[in-house]
Design a protein around this motif. Structure first.
Motif, PDB file in Angstrom:
ATOM      1  N   LYS A   1       0.796  -1.297   0.012  1.00  0.00           N
ATOM      2  CA  LYS A   1      -0.022   0.066  -0.032  1.00  0.00           C
ATOM      3  C   LYS A   1       0.913   1.382   0.054  1.00  0.00           C
ATOM      4  O   LYS A   1       0.565   2.237  -0.787  1.00  0.00           O
ATOM      5  CB  LYS A   1      -0.878   0.022   1.135  1.00  0.00           C
ATOM      6  N   ASN A   2       1.908   1.143   0.756  1.00  0.00           N
ATOM      7  CA  ASN A   2       2.594   2.331   0.912  1.00  0.00           C
ATOM      8  C   ASN A   2       3.745   2.735  -0.062  1.00  0.00           C
ATOM      9  O   ASN A   2       4.376   3.716  -0.234  1.00  0.00           O
ATOM     10  CB  ASN A   2       3.497   2.575   2.512  1.00  0.00           C
ATOM     11  N   GLY A   3       4.090   1.629  -0.804  1.00  0.00           N
ATOM     12  CA  GLY A   3       4.814   1.629  -2.042  1.00  0.00           C
ATOM     13  C   GLY A   3       4.214   2.434  -3.320  1.00  0.00           C
ATOM     14  O   GLY A   3       5.017   2.495  -4.187  1.00  0.00           O
ATOM     15  N   GLN A   4       2.790   2.485  -3.450  1.00  0.00           N
ATOM     16  CA  GLN A   4       2.257   2.630  -4.627  1.00  0.00           C
ATOM     17  C   GLN A   4       2.767   4.149  -4.864  1.00  0.00           C
ATOM     18  O   GLN A   4       3.114   4.260  -6.271  1.00  0.00           O
ATOM     19  CB  GLN A   4       0.853   2.505  -4.501  1.00  0.00           C
ATOM     20  N   ALA A   5       2.888   5.116  -4.154  1.00  0.00           N
ATOM     21  CA  ALA A   5       2.936   6.395  -4.241  1.00  0.00           C
ATOM     22  C   ALA A   5       4.382   6.708  -4.675  1.00  0.00           C
ATOM     23  O   ALA A   5       4.747   7.585  -5.298  1.00  0.00           O
ATOM     24  CB  ALA A   5       2.708   7.339  -3.303  1.00  0.00           C
ATOM     25  N   LYS A   6       5.351   5.718  -4.150  1.00  0.00           N
ATOM     26  CA  LYS A   6       6.715   5.634  -4.519  1.00  0.00           C
ATOM     27  C   LYS A   6       7.007   5.470  -5.817  1.00  0.00           C
ATOM     28  O   LYS A   6       8.149   5.458  -6.574  1.00  0.00           O
ATOM     29  CB  LYS A   6       7.667   5.148  -3.491  1.00  0.00           C
ATOM     30  N   ALA A   7       6.405   4.331  -6.317  1.00  0.00           N
ATOM     31  CA  ALA A   7       6.776   3.621  -7.406  1.00  0.00           C
ATOM     32  C   ALA A   7       6.792   4.652  -9.002  1.00  0.00           C
ATOM     33  O   ALA A   7       7.625   4.351  -9.474  1.00  0.00           O
ATOM     34  CB  ALA A   7       5.606   2.652  -8.160  1.00  0.00           C
ATOM     35  N   GLU A   8       6.014   5.780  -8.709  1.00  0.00           N
ATOM     36  CA  GLU A   8       6.135   6.698  -9.961  1.00  0.00           C
ATOM     37  C   GLU A   8       7.406   7.528  -9.703  1.00  0.00           C
ATOM     38  O   GLU A   8       8.031   7.920 -10.718  1.00  0.00           O
ATOM     39  CB  GLU A   8       5.106   7.888  -9.867  1.00  0.00           C
ATOM     40  N   LYS A   9       7.669   7.802  -8.658  1.00  0.00           N
ATOM     41  CA  LYS A   9       9.025   8.301  -8.349  1.00  0.00           C
ATOM     42  C   LYS A   9      10.397   7.600  -8.785  1.00  0.00           C
ATOM     43  O   LYS A   9      11.330   8.039  -9.243  1.00  0.00           O
ATOM     44  CB  LYS A   9       9.381   8.684  -6.844  1.00  0.00           C
ATOM     45  N   LYS A  10      10.325   6.421  -8.513  1.00  0.00           N
ATOM     46  CA  LYS A  10      11.074   5.427  -8.864  1.00  0.00           C
ATOM     47  C   LYS A  10      11.556   5.298 -10.444  1.00  0.00           C
ATOM     48  O   LYS A  10      12.261   4.968 -10.898  1.00  0.00           O
ATOM     49  CB  LYS A  10      11.073   4.112  -8.248  1.00  0.00           C
ATOM     50  N   SER A  11      10.461   5.712 -11.156  1.00  0.00           N
ATOM     51  CA  SER A  11      10.306   5.386 -12.550  1.00  0.00           C
ATOM     52  C   SER A  11      11.456   5.995 -13.464  1.00  0.00           C
ATOM     53  O   SER A  11      11.818   5.510 -14.550  1.00  0.00           O
ATOM     54  CB  SER A  11       9.079   5.841 -13.244  1.00  0.00           C
ATOM     55  N   GLY A  12      12.118   7.061 -12.918  1.00  0.00           N
ATOM     56  CA  GLY A  12      13.216   7.597 -13.572  1.00  0.00           C
ATOM     57  C   GLY A  12      14.532   7.224 -13.368  1.00  0.00           C
ATOM     58  O   GLY A  12      15.547   7.514 -13.940  1.00  0.00           O
ATOM     59  N   ARG A  13      14.540   6.396 -12.405  1.00  0.00           N
ATOM     60  CA  ARG A  13      15.681   5.609 -11.973  1.00  0.00           C
ATOM     61  C   ARG A  13      16.187   4.464 -13.003  1.00  0.00           C
ATOM     62  O   ARG A  13      15.361   3.771 -13.569  1.00  0.00           O
ATOM     63  CB  ARG A  13      15.936   5.294 -10.564  1.00  0.00           C
ATOM     64  N   ILE A  14      17.640   4.585 -13.131  1.00  0.00           N
ATOM     65  CA  ILE A  14      18.124   3.547 -14.371  1.00  0.00           C
ATOM     66  C   ILE A  14      18.059   2.113 -13.872  1.00  0.00           C
ATOM     67  O   ILE A  14      18.582   1.754 -12.779  1.00  0.00           O
ATOM     68  CB  ILE A  14      19.465   3.704 -14.708  1.00  0.00           C
ATOM     69  N   ALA A  15      17.437   1.298 -14.598  1.00  0.00           N
ATOM     70  CA  ALA A  15      17.149  -0.356 -14.191  1.00  0.00           C
ATOM     71  C   ALA A  15      18.078  -0.707 -15.644  1.00  0.00           C
ATOM     72  O   ALA A  15      17.347  -1.065 -16.632  1.00  0.00           O
ATOM     73  CB  ALA A  15      15.760  -0.586 -14.466  1.00  0.00           C
ATOM     74  N   ALA A  16      19.276  -1.275 -15.316  1.00  0.00           N
ATOM     75  CA  ALA A  16      19.914  -2.076 -16.195  1.00  0.00           C
ATOM     76  C   ALA A  16      20.331  -3.598 -15.940  1.00  0.00           C
ATOM     77  O   ALA A  16      20.972  -3.989 -16.736  1.00  0.00           O
ATOM     78  CB  ALA A  16      20.996  -1.197 -16.526  1.00  0.00           C
ATOM     79  N   GLU A  17      19.948  -3.786 -14.663  1.00  0.00           N
ATOM     80  CA  GLU A  17      20.282  -5.161 -14.458  1.00  0.00           C
ATOM     81  C   GLU A  17      18.959  -5.970 -14.505  1.00  0.00           C
ATOM     82  O   GLU A  17      18.038  -5.515 -15.332  1.00  0.00           O
ATOM     83  CB  GLU A  17      20.604  -5.396 -12.694  1.00  0.00           C
ATOM     84  N   GLY A  18      18.643  -7.139 -14.202  1.00  0.00           N
ATOM     85  CA  GLY A  18      17.587  -8.004 -13.966  1.00  0.00           C
ATOM     86  C   GLY A  18      17.668  -9.247 -14.718  1.00  0.00           C
ATOM     87  O   GLY A  18      18.941  -9.924 -14.656  1.00  0.00           O
ATOM     88  N   LEU A  19      16.768  -9.812 -15.504  1.00  0.00           N
ATOM     89  CA  LEU A  19      16.885 -11.118 -16.122  1.00  0.00           C
ATOM     90  C   LEU A  19      16.198 -11.409 -17.195  1.00  0.00           C
ATOM     91  O   LEU A  19      15.261 -10.558 -17.670  1.00  0.00           O
ATOM     92  CB  LEU A  19      16.165 -11.913 -15.072  1.00  0.00           C
ATOM     93  N   VAL A  20      16.589 -12.439 -17.995  1.00  0.00           N
ATOM     94  CA  VAL A  20      15.822 -12.704 -19.281  1.00  0.00           C
ATOM     95  C   VAL A  20      15.430 -14.022 -19.054  1.00  0.00           C
ATOM     96  O   VAL A  20      16.008 -15.022 -18.360  1.00  0.00           O
ATOM     97  CB  VAL A  20      16.873 -12.872 -20.626  1.00  0.00           C
TER      98      VAL A  20
END
Length: 309
Positions: free
Chosen positions: A42-61
């Protein structure tokens, strides 16, 4: 209720959320794990939009198969390798792949607007925002590709725990263990050598002319005194060598015992053993983070800053 390090660790492993976020959630819910998970969501929903500008270059295929004739490959990015190794994130990427293999979406916008496979009440995009809220990092479904073949099969290969994923598509009258093993070997070749085309027949004249212009400039710089007709022959030789490197069927097969057998010759050998021709009609290769400019970060410093909060 006293919040212990073990409780924070358990919640972090359950959700993949940050250490301090887990501690706060447990404090707000008096140590109740289920309520803490809900608090993070619940409390992370508002933060998700702020995080959208941060670089996401790790992860998985990841890859999902639907029988032998349909497959999908996806790349989902996170900000850190730590999250990429988290079971919650890995399970989420598996779900995205399962969504993709059943999807009829033609592009990412349509894909994100689809009903989420695990909860039809929300879209793929809404499920992503929720996952960002729980994990506490920017996440991004960067790309997906679905492949089908009518008369033959598709095989997949995942390398490095999910750093590279490959699909290889082939037409053949015979689909047995011999053929599947051969195609898996070729998928490993695609992962290792990163060809751009199936064969030289697929290379456009525009690409060839572009490469020839580069090779011409190189040859003239290296051999300013040589006549144009000699340089022309040099260019043709270099171009043919380059095409062998970027065209799958012309590459030397990585497991060739003589060190000379091409992938095309290897497939001829497989066809004799299988009793029917095996024709590669396409392949897809995703490498996590390729083309994304990564941000240099010091993980130890980041943790230290969090502990000071």
């Amino acid at each position: 209720m006293a919040i212990t390090a073990a409780m924070v660790k358990e919640l972090r492993e359950m959700t993949g959320a940050g250490m301090m976020d887990c501690k706060k959630a447990l404090g707000e819910t008096n140590g109740n794990m289920e309520e803490a998970v809900e608090f993070l969501r619940k409390n992370g929903q508002a933060k998700a939009e702020k995080k959208s500008g941060r670089i996401a270059a790790e992860g998985l295929v990841r890859v999902a198969m639907d029988g032998e004739n349909t497959a999908a490959i996806v790349e989902v990015n996170s900000e850190t390798d730590f999250v990429a190794k988290n079971e919650t994130f890995q399970a989420y990427v598996e779900s995205v792949a399962a969504q993709a293999v059943k999807s009829d979406a033609a592009d990412m916008d349509a894909f994100m607007a689809e009903a989420w496979i695990e909860d039809g009440a929300k879209t793929v995009k809404e499920a992503l925002v929720e996952k960002i809220a729980v994990i506490g990092e920017n996440l991004n479904i960067r790309r997906f590709q679905k492949e089908t073949v009518e008369n033959g099969c598709i095989v997949s290969y995942i390398h490095g725990g999910g750093r590279i994923g490959v699909l290889v598509k082939a037409e053949t009258e015979t689909v047995n263990d011999t053929v599947k093993e051969a195609l898996t070997n070729i998928a490993m070749q695609v992962a290792a050598l990163n060809p751009k085309y199936v064969s030289s027949a697929d290379v456009s004249e525009e690409y060839k002319e572009h490469e020839k212009s580069i090779l011409l400039a190189q040859a003239k710089n290296e051999n300013p005194d040589k006549p144009d007709n000699i340089i022309e022959k040099m260019i043709i030789g270099r171009l043919n060598k380059e095409l062998k490197e970027v065209c799958l069927l012309e590459q030397v097969y990585v497991k060739a015992e003589d060190g000379k057998q091409t992938v095309a010759k290897y497939l001829d050998q497989v066809a004799k053993e299988a009793g029917s021709a095996v024709k590669i009609t396409g392949f897809v290769r995703f490498e996590t983070g390729e083309g994304i400019e990564k941000k240099e970060e010091n993980f130890a410093e980041e943790v230290a800053k969090q502990m000071e909060m």
